[in-house]
Design an enzyme around this catalytic site. Structure first.
Site, short mmCIF file in Angstrom:
data_model
loop_
_atom_site.label_atom_id
_atom_site.label_comp_id
_atom_site.label_asym_id
_atom_site.label_seq_id
_atom_site.Cartn_x
_atom_site.Cartn_y
_atom_site.Cartn_z
N LYS A 166 0.21 3.81 -2.64
CA LYS A 166 -0.77 4.90 -2.55
C LYS A 166 -0.12 6.27 -2.41
O LYS A 166 -0.79 7.30 -2.57
CB LYS A 166 -1.73 4.65 -1.40
CG LYS A 166 -2.62 3.41 -1.56
CD LYS A 166 -3.62 3.30 -0.42
CE LYS A 166 -4.54 2.10 -0.58
NZ LYS A 166 -3.92 0.82 -0.16
N SER A 179 0.78 -1.23 0.00
CA SER A 179 0.00 0.00 0.00
C SER A 179 0.81 1.29 0.00
O SER A 179 0.24 2.37 -0.12
CB SER A 179 -0.96 0.02 1.19
OG SER A 179 -2.09 -0.79 0.94
N SER A 183 -6.01 3.60 4.60
CA SER A 183 -5.44 2.87 3.46
C SER A 183 -6.52 2.17 2.63
O SER A 183 -6.36 1.03 2.20
CB SER A 183 -4.39 1.86 3.94
OG SER A 183 -3.59 1.41 2.87
N LYS A 237 2.87 6.56 5.12
CA LYS A 237 2.07 5.46 4.58
C LYS A 237 2.68 4.11 4.94
O LYS A 237 3.88 3.89 4.81
CB LYS A 237 1.97 5.59 3.06
CG LYS A 237 0.91 4.70 2.46
CD LYS A 237 -0.49 5.18 2.82
CE LYS A 237 -1.56 4.09 2.63
NZ LYS A 237 -1.50 3.03 3.65
#
Length: 407
Positions: A84, A81, A141, A252
């Site tokens: 992202k 993730s 997320s 993140k």
């Protein structure tokens, strides 16, 4: 503080120019940091007084992109993730260009709803604002939120991913290729590296510092409005470093069976932004522990010199033009990161400009300011012409003589 004095002289159209810029230098207090991206800095550290367990990691100073520490920084790995980060970068690009607005309403497609993994449980036909979806991506997320935004900006996830790869190429991310916008892919064709993650994170936080309004959220409620009515859903941050390290500002997390545990963490201390990237850690605690140790060590090493060029440069003499002088401007801020304990109050700077002759063009390079520390050049910044001045013609000279005569 050391001051180097100079002046601009004009004693005729073809006299030589001699300039030395008067400088007032300031240095921030202990514990601060920067590095000029264009100058030769110290080599990145490859050994530390503690262990970094993750197989790939990097520590970067954000304002200049200088690497402080690296461990297998260019190994291509599944990012999960932290993909992202690029999705968010494109969202903020679209906001910046006016293509979209925070208050725009986005309708969730069946495809966006179908995303597995981490999600905020959007339903087909559900409408949320762009700002709410940003929170869903940053804090929780949400894969469904990521796809909804990709479709809203580009029409389809496929088209959005093309933009992701184009943006990555523009940032010099040489070890990156994206196949989706959220990191769910287990394909060998979806990969990046610790260095490349730091590059896209740097672009995001330096170009769009408003991202911190969202990356520092620990918990927040959103409202689902569907055919079944209204319901509240609590977004809870996946970035546990927000509670573990007081200087944390983002950014993140990511984890899949293929990627293991990844993290790109950002922190700000004494107005200094550091980026720590950890990839393929063995468990979620290791990724945060490694990132925290990197950030703490970075702040213990660093010192900063920065020059914002707040004082305007004096106009300089110009030969052969319809004007006798031309204004100057400095092209950006200069900053320098030191890891050696040097006395940054000893930095001096000099203005070097060849004698200009008309015509000159606004925005073209006129010369440079050179920065010196301990007898060694540590960097430079361009000086540009602040206006265009055309070459004087015979008629211009006659007009000038006439004006002087009548005055």
């Amino acid at each position: 503080m050391r001051i180097r004095n100079g002046k601009c002289l004009h004693k005729g159209k073809k006299r030589m120019l001699s300039l030395l810029l008067a400088v007032f230098l300031s240095c921030t207090g202990a514990g601060t940091l920067y590095f000029d991206a264009a100058c030769e800095g110290t080599q990145p550290l490859t050994e530390l007084p503690f262990e970094i367990s993750a197989p790939s990691a990097i520590l970067m100073e954000a304002s200049t992109g200088q690497i402080i520490y690296e461990k297998a920084p260019d190994e291509e790995r599944s990012p999960a993730s932290i993909t992202k980060i690029m999705t968010l970068l494109l969202i903020f690009d679209a906001l910046d260009s006016g293509k979209i607005a925070l208050t725009d309403e986005v309708t969730t497609s069946a495809y966006a709803q179908s995303m597995g993994g981490s999600q905020v449980f959007l339903e087909e036909g559900e409408v949320q604002t762009v700002e709410t979806l940003i929170k869903c991506i940053v804090v929780a997320s949400g894969n469904d939120a990521s796809v909804a935004m990709a479709e809203y900006i580009s029409g389809s996830e496929e088209a959005f991913v093309e933009q992701m790869n184009a943006r990555a190429a523009g940032l010099g991310m040489q070890h990156t290729h994206f196949e989706d916008c959220c990191g769910l892919s287990n394909s060998d064709g979806h990969y990046t590296s610790a260095r490349d993650v730091a590059l896209m994170a740097r672009e995001l936080i330096t170009k769009y510092p408003e991202i911190y309004q969202y990356t520092t959220i620990w918990m927040e409620d959103i409202t689902h409005v569907t055919r079944r009515g209204e319901s509240t859903f609590t977004l809870s941050s996946t970035n546990k470093l927000l509670k573990q390290y007081e200087w944390t500002t983002g950014l993140k997390t990511g984890s899949t069976n293929k990627a293991k545990y990844c993290f790109c963490g950002t922190a700000r201390k004494n107005d200094i932004d550091l980026i720590a990237v950890v990839m393929a850690a063995s468990d979620f605690k290791v990724r945060f522990d490694d990132a925290r140790k990197l950030l703490e060590h970075g702040y213990s090493l660093c010192a900063v010199y920065t020059d914002m060029h707040e004082e305007p440069l004096a106009d300089i003499a110009l030969s052969g033009g319809i004007q006798d002088t031309v204004p100057l401007r400095v092209d950006g801020t200069f900053s320098y990161l030191d890891l050696t304990g040097a006395d940054l109050s000893a930095v001096t700077k000099e203005l070097h400009i060849p004698p200009p002759e008309a015509p000159v063009t606004e925005g073209k390079k006129a010369g440079e300011i050179v920065y010196v520390l301990g007898g060694r050049q540590i960097g430079s910044v361009d000086v540009l012409y602040g206006a265009s001045v055309r070459k004087a013609t015979y008629r211009d000279y006659l007009k000038r003589i006439f004006m002087r005569f009548i005055i």
